[in-house]
Design a protein around this motif. Sequence first.
Motif, PDB file in Angstrom:
ATOM      1  N   THR A  23       0.699  -1.228  -0.027  1.00  0.00           N
ATOM      2  CA  THR A  23      -0.223  -0.064  -0.096  1.00  0.00           C
ATOM      3  C   THR A  23       0.771   1.153   0.053  1.00  0.00           C
ATOM      4  N   SER A  24       1.920   1.173  -0.489  1.00  0.00           N
ATOM      5  CA  SER A  24       2.869   2.341  -0.469  1.00  0.00           C
ATOM      6  C   SER A  24       4.352   1.981  -1.538  1.00  0.00           C
ATOM      7  N   GLU A  49       6.217   5.356 -25.864  1.00  0.00           N
ATOM      8  CA  GLU A  49       4.833   4.741 -26.023  1.00  0.00           C
ATOM      9  C   GLU A  49       4.565   3.430 -24.926  1.00  0.00           C
ATOM     10  N   LEU A  50       3.727   3.503 -23.937  1.00  0.00           N
ATOM     11  CA  LEU A  50       3.888   2.462 -23.050  1.00  0.00           C
ATOM     12  C   LEU A  50       2.395   1.616 -22.906  1.00  0.00           C
ATOM     13  N   GLY A  51       2.275   0.453 -22.624  1.00  0.00           N
ATOM     14  CA  GLY A  51       1.137  -0.385 -22.311  1.00  0.00           C
ATOM     15  C   GLY A  51       0.368   0.142 -21.190  1.00  0.00           C
ATOM     16  N   ARG A  52       1.169   0.590 -19.948  1.00  0.00           N
ATOM     17  CA  ARG A  52       0.535   1.162 -19.039  1.00  0.00           C
ATOM     18  C   ARG A  52       1.208   2.393 -18.333  1.00  0.00           C
ATOM     19  N   TRP A  53       0.604   3.233 -17.629  1.00  0.00           N
ATOM     20  CA  TRP A  53       1.329   4.317 -17.036  1.00  0.00           C
ATOM     21  C   TRP A  53       1.463   4.248 -15.564  1.00  0.00           C
ATOM     22  N   SER A  54       0.940   3.152 -15.059  1.00  0.00           N
ATOM     23  CA  SER A  54       1.159   2.786 -13.733  1.00  0.00           C
ATOM     24  C   SER A  54       1.299   1.503 -13.163  1.00  0.00           C
ATOM     25  N   ARG A  55       2.149   1.284 -12.082  1.00  0.00           N
ATOM     26  CA  ARG A  55       2.425  -0.040 -11.468  1.00  0.00           C
ATOM     27  C   ARG A  55       2.504   0.107  -9.999  1.00  0.00           C
ATOM     28  N   GLY A  56       1.496  -0.659  -9.197  1.00  0.00           N
ATOM     29  CA  GLY A  56       1.186  -0.263  -7.818  1.00  0.00           C
ATOM     30  C   GLY A  56       0.912   1.116  -7.676  1.00  0.00           C
ATOM     31  N   ARG A  57       1.564   1.893  -6.866  1.00  0.00           N
ATOM     32  CA  ARG A  57       1.417   3.288  -6.581  1.00  0.00           C
ATOM     33  C   ARG A  57       2.525   4.195  -7.160  1.00  0.00           C
ATOM     34  N   VAL A  58       2.863   3.709  -8.317  1.00  0.00           N
ATOM     35  CA  VAL A  58       3.888   4.495  -9.043  1.00  0.00           C
ATOM     36  C   VAL A  58       3.164   4.838 -10.312  1.00  0.00           C
ATOM     37  N   SER A  71      -9.766   5.728  -3.535  1.00  0.00           N
ATOM     38  CA  SER A  71      -8.153   5.276  -3.113  1.00  0.00           C
ATOM     39  C   SER A  71      -7.428   5.528  -4.276  1.00  0.00           C
ATOM     40  N   VAL A  72      -6.095   5.395  -3.941  1.00  0.00           N
ATOM     41  CA  VAL A  72      -4.955   5.862  -5.011  1.00  0.00           C
ATOM     42  C   VAL A  72      -5.183   4.965  -6.083  1.00  0.00           C
ATOM     43  N   GLU A  73      -5.392   3.541  -6.023  1.00  0.00           N
ATOM     44  CA  GLU A  73      -5.607   2.601  -6.829  1.00  0.00           C
ATOM     45  C   GLU A  73      -6.719   3.046  -8.146  1.00  0.00           C
ATOM     46  N   ALA A  74      -7.925   3.425  -7.572  1.00  0.00           N
ATOM     47  CA  ALA A  74      -9.008   3.874  -8.397  1.00  0.00           C
ATOM     48  C   ALA A  74      -8.730   5.065  -9.095  1.00  0.00           C
ATOM     49  N   ALA A  75      -8.128   6.086  -8.347  1.00  0.00           N
ATOM     50  CA  ALA A  75      -7.625   7.413  -8.775  1.00  0.00           C
ATOM     51  C   ALA A  75      -6.671   7.062 -10.167  1.00  0.00           C
TER      52      ALA A  75
END
Length: 368
Positions: free
Chosen positions: A135-136, A262-271, A308-312
């Motif tokens: 969670t961090s 060009e990326l398949g995703r912009w986040s991983r965990g809370r990064v 939540s951060v994840e939902a955001a």
Amino acid sequence: MRGSTLRILVVGAGIAGLAVARALRMVGFRPDVTEKLPAAELVDTGLYLPGNAARALRRLDLHDPVRPLGRIIHRQRFFDAAGAPLCEVDLDALWAGVGECRALPRAELHRVLLTGAGGAVRHGAEVSAVELLPTSVGVTFADGTAAEYDLVIGADGPRSTVRSLAALGGPPRPAGQVMYRGIVRGGPQVTEWTALLGQRSGFLVVPLGAGRLYCYADEAGTVAPADPLARLRELFGSYGGPVPGVLEALERVHVSATDEVELGRWSRGRVLLVGDAAHATAPTLSQGAAMALEDAVVLAEALKAAGSVEAALVAYESRRRPRTRWVRDRTRDRNRTRDVPPALRDPLLRGRGGRIFGEHYRLLVDPL
């Protein structure tokens, strides 16, 4: 989410990072901002902000401090290499109801954003490790210090360290252009955005006000020359219009190869990655700063609204993907015209160029 309790780190204190910090502060967060480079004067180059950038600056409540800076640009004018007219775009009509187009020194926008972000940046703080926790995020800096955050935002450009450390992607790929940038004082009189198009190369001159001109030129390639000023004069010495006067007055030029991310995703965990760290393109549409400012507005809204951060982060990426994809695709479309011989390209632009170039911004006129 409650702003004051969320520990947020913004890595990178360029336009993207400072805009994000400003937007987060406006909704109650107090992010830390770090920058690996020492505090110093910025590179002396210009910046052209299309109408959607002005809209984002209003959302960041920074329109008033930006308004006295630089110069409003009303038209884009395109010419062939000899200086004969090809087409033009009425920017006031294109961006009506959205915002004015403005050209200004990059350092002046940076100062406005720095003040808006609270002014506190930890310079010389290079991130050396990122650990994704349940969670961090654990962050270690090159000087050996470490901290834990609820969210880490990588705003550290196309060659992002955060992207690599968080396993979100590798190095950027070359966009196939070498670009030259500089500011001229005491050059020829130019009153509007003026571009001369050659064979796989182009030269742009934009007035910044106070007798200053921003010049941007590019050519096909991936390797920057050892003597960029000599190369500029070799490439564009035969061009017409204001180019000879600009080349004569130009004393210093900054050169670099353009990158694309060009990326398949912009986040991983809370990064999370924002700006050029997530979606860099060649600067053909002048949308790099505008996309970074829009990113900041949307991210702050998503964090404020989500539970939540994840939902955001999911909500943020779903809103931003269509616009950044549009910029990438339209950038590639326009860049492909470089490979068309002028004998074929120029008659087309004389007949339909204004409509074609204006269409490249169609989606960006729509609300965020």
